[in-house]
Design an enzyme around this catalytic site. Structure first.
Site: not given
Length: 672
Positions: A48-49, A239-240, A271, A617
């Protein structure tokens, strides 16, 4: 007539981006997409980043000015990281890109345009402590009559006011839905909230929530300001987006209405786990409905986890009805299946985790590459104790270390005065919990008992209640009654029973009003009782608490575990992070999913998303443990069922583990 002046672009014209080599096809499509609203569903570990970074660099390569880009992230650190990557890509410093959190960008804009909504540009910003102090003053000035029941502490009142602001609900709605035990104080809370607003205005001050509320007011009540910001920010990236609340999403979508809907929001609906902070799931899920013509991109190549872990996590979220369907695929070579491990109880669970950590370290896995995750902070208590006993360094990221939490120390103070009635600090802690008792009164109370043959008997005497102000005497008498009951139990009851008894005294009223998150803190105390179960005497239990703290404070022996620490974290705090090895605790009904979470509307789906975040994770190994016997004081000895989230997953996607206890022969047994 308006004259237009053209400025020469200063963005480097020779930016060369090799997108096909650096990105996968889905990322390239998102990065190079044209104008209009965009929704990028970025699965866990899907880059994503990297995608956002290349999107910014791509826009600059097409001649966009840095000041025309607005990049909104949830931490300033994330914004700095992304912008530094952009600088590396384009070979130039882009300090004029507007990047930061909603609050930081809102502050910058309000300093410029706040006068349009009546704000003075020199307003102060209240930090969390300033806000609590101002609420305390507002409570005092509201002249609330407190008799038998204590009014909520300033931090609790501020939490209610903040949640109401961020979810755009009334104080009454928030109390009814989240804090029903404060129903009788609803009108007083509304009065305090009003007083708090007045005092902020008089002081020319804003708290963190006001930065968002006033930014929204700016773009809602002033079409000219919204148009100006839309013209300035030709492209907006957020973002997010699954973690935004109703105010944040409305802000950026209102601005985007004036820039051709050039708004790209990035996130993962699977998420979305911060509803308790006011995040609104519909912000991302219904984004295409609010923004017709939205182009949707799905990033489904996972660069983090092995195929086995990824197949497990894909299956973990399938039952959710409200989601964007996607299926992540791994670009890594195959590894080992996740392991689902039944354990007898929480003590065996902790022993397994500690033992396996040491085994993995022997196999070459650094301790800092492992994490223990849990649904509630209380679930870490027994593991923390086990790690201390084995001298395994750890770092708690879900809050204060369990045995250092204020409410745990409160309960321990009761136990301390029963065991040692000359413990001055324990007595002071207990007295200061009583309404209308301050430091001066507590000092006088201690002076009256410090030289007594039996301080506890003096405290329990009828005359002792008269030593406090008249307004506090009823509370002191209740405290004495509770203490007599505890004293009668202390002679023949074990520490676990005493802790249970304390949670049935007036202390519970203090717990409700003094701290945020009453239900979670009560669960912490239930876990303290579970920890105390293995101690027969109060003295041994209290000694162990102190010695464990001393044990943790010692330096780690050189060459043993170095200076590495295993991470202990709630799942919410772990979001966005990754480790080679992950342990997920308490995978049983009633604990994960959380009973409290299931009572919320659509709570099961949110709990399942929390489980999905936890499992994603792990990079190489994933262990999921579920105790078979409930050791808590609520249902001690009852059989526990594995979590529904485990039962939903096909058994071929994990390996069933088992624990065997090997008893080593005592070396002293050969001696006569």
């Amino acid at each position: 007539m308006t004259r237009t002046f053209t400025l020469t672009a200063t963005t480097p014209t020779n930016i060369q981006l090799d997108l096909e080599r650096e990105l996968n096809p889905a990322q390239v499509a998102a990065v190079t997409s044209g104008p209009g609203p965009k929704l990028v569903i970025a699965g866990a570990g899907s880059g994503k980043t990297r995608t956002i970074t290349y999107r910014v660099a791509y826009l600059l390569s097409k001649g966009l000015q840095p000041s025309q880009i607005l990049l909104v992230t949830f931490t300033n650190k994330a914004a700095r990281e992304m912008l530094s990557r952009v600088e590396v890509l384009i070979g130039a410093t882009q300090t004029s890109i507007w990047g930061g959190t909603f609050h930081s960008i809102g502050n910058r804009l309000l300093r410029q345009y706040g006068n349009l909504i009546g704000l003075q540009p020199n307003y102060s910003i209240l930090d969390a402590q300033d806000a609590r102090d101002l609420v305390k003053v507002s409570v005092n000035e509201s002249r609330i009559k407190v008799e038998e029941k204590r009014f909520p502490a300033p931090s609790v009142v501020l939490d209610i006011i903040s949640f109401a602001a961020n979810t755009r609900r009334s104080i009454a709605q928030v109390v009814g839905e989240r804090n029903p035990h404060f129903a009788e104080w609803t009108e007083d809370l509304e009065r305090v909230a009003g007083r708090y607003r007045q005092k902020k205005r008089a002081a020319n001050a804003l708290d963190y929530d006001d930065l968002l509320l006033n930014w929204l007011k700016l773009v809602s009540d002033n079409p000219e300001a919204a148009q100006r910001l839309g013209t300035q920010f030709q492209y907006i990236l957020v973002d997010e987006y699954q973690d935004t609340n109703a105010i944040q999403s409305e802000i950026v979508e209102r601005i985007a209405a004036h820039n051709g809907r050039n708004l790209m929001v990035v996130g993962d609906d699977a998420q979305s786990i911060y509803r308790f902070r006011g995040a609104h799931y519909d912000n991302i899920f219904k984004f295409p409905d609010r923004n017709p013509g939205t182009e949707i991109f799905k990033l489904e190549v996972n660069y983090r986890s092995t195929p086995e872990i990824l197949e497990f996590t894909n299956a973990s979220i399938l039952k959710n009805q409200n989601q964007f369907q996607k299926s992540l695929t791994s670009n890594r070579t195959r590894g080992s299946l996740p392991i689902v491990l039944p354990v007898n109880d929480v003590y065996q669970e902790a022993a397994f985790v500690a033992e396996r950590i040491l085994q993995l370290r022997e196999d070459g896995v650094p301790i800092k590459e492992m994490a223990v995750l849990y649904r509630a902070h209380a679930h870490s208590s027994i593991v923390q104790a086990e790690l201390m006993k084995r001298n395994i360094p750890y770092e708690v990221r879900s809050g204060v270390r369990f045995f250092e939490m204020a409410h745990v120390k409160d309960v321990v103070a009761y136990l301390k005065v029963l065991e040692n009635p000359w413990d001055e600090m324990a007595w002071r802690r207990l007295w200061l919990m009583l309404p209308r008792v301050g430091m001066a009164t507590a000092a006088k109370l201690w002076e009256s008992i410090e030289k007594a043959v039996d301080p506890l008997e003096v405290v329990l005497s009828d005359d002792f209640a008269k030593k406090v102000p008249a307004a506090a005497q009823a509370h002191m008498k209740r405290f004495q009654s509770d203490l007599r009951m505890l004293k009668s139990l202390a002679t023949d009851h074990e520490p676990m029973s005493l802790i249970q008894a304390i949670t049935e005294t007036a202390y519970v009223e203090y717990l409700k009003t003094a701290y945020e998150g009453f239900a979670q803190r009560l669960e912490d105390l239930q876990q303290l009782a579970v920890f105390a179960r293995s101690y027969r005497t109060l003295r041994s239990f209290l000694s162990e608490l102190v010695l464990m703290g001393e044990m943790y404070g010692q330096d780690v022996e050189p060459g043993s575990l170095d200076d590495e620490k295993i991470v202990l974290s709630s799942i919410h705090q772990a979001k966005g992070l990754e480790w080679r090895v992950v342990f997920i605790l308490r995978m049983c009904e009633g604990q994960f999913p959380s009973e409290m979470g299931l009572r919320e509307q659509d709570g099961e789906e949110e709990e399942r998303r929390i489980f999905y975040v936890a499992a994603t994770r792990a990079k190489d190994e994933l262990y999921l443990t579920h105790p078979l016997i409930d050791m808590s004081m609520r249902g001690g000895g009852l059989m526990l069922q594995p979590s529904r989230f485990l039962r939903e997953i096909r058994f071929t996607l994990y390996e069933q583990g088992q624990v065997e206890t090997r008893y080593e022969r005592d070396a002293w047994s050969d001696r006569d």
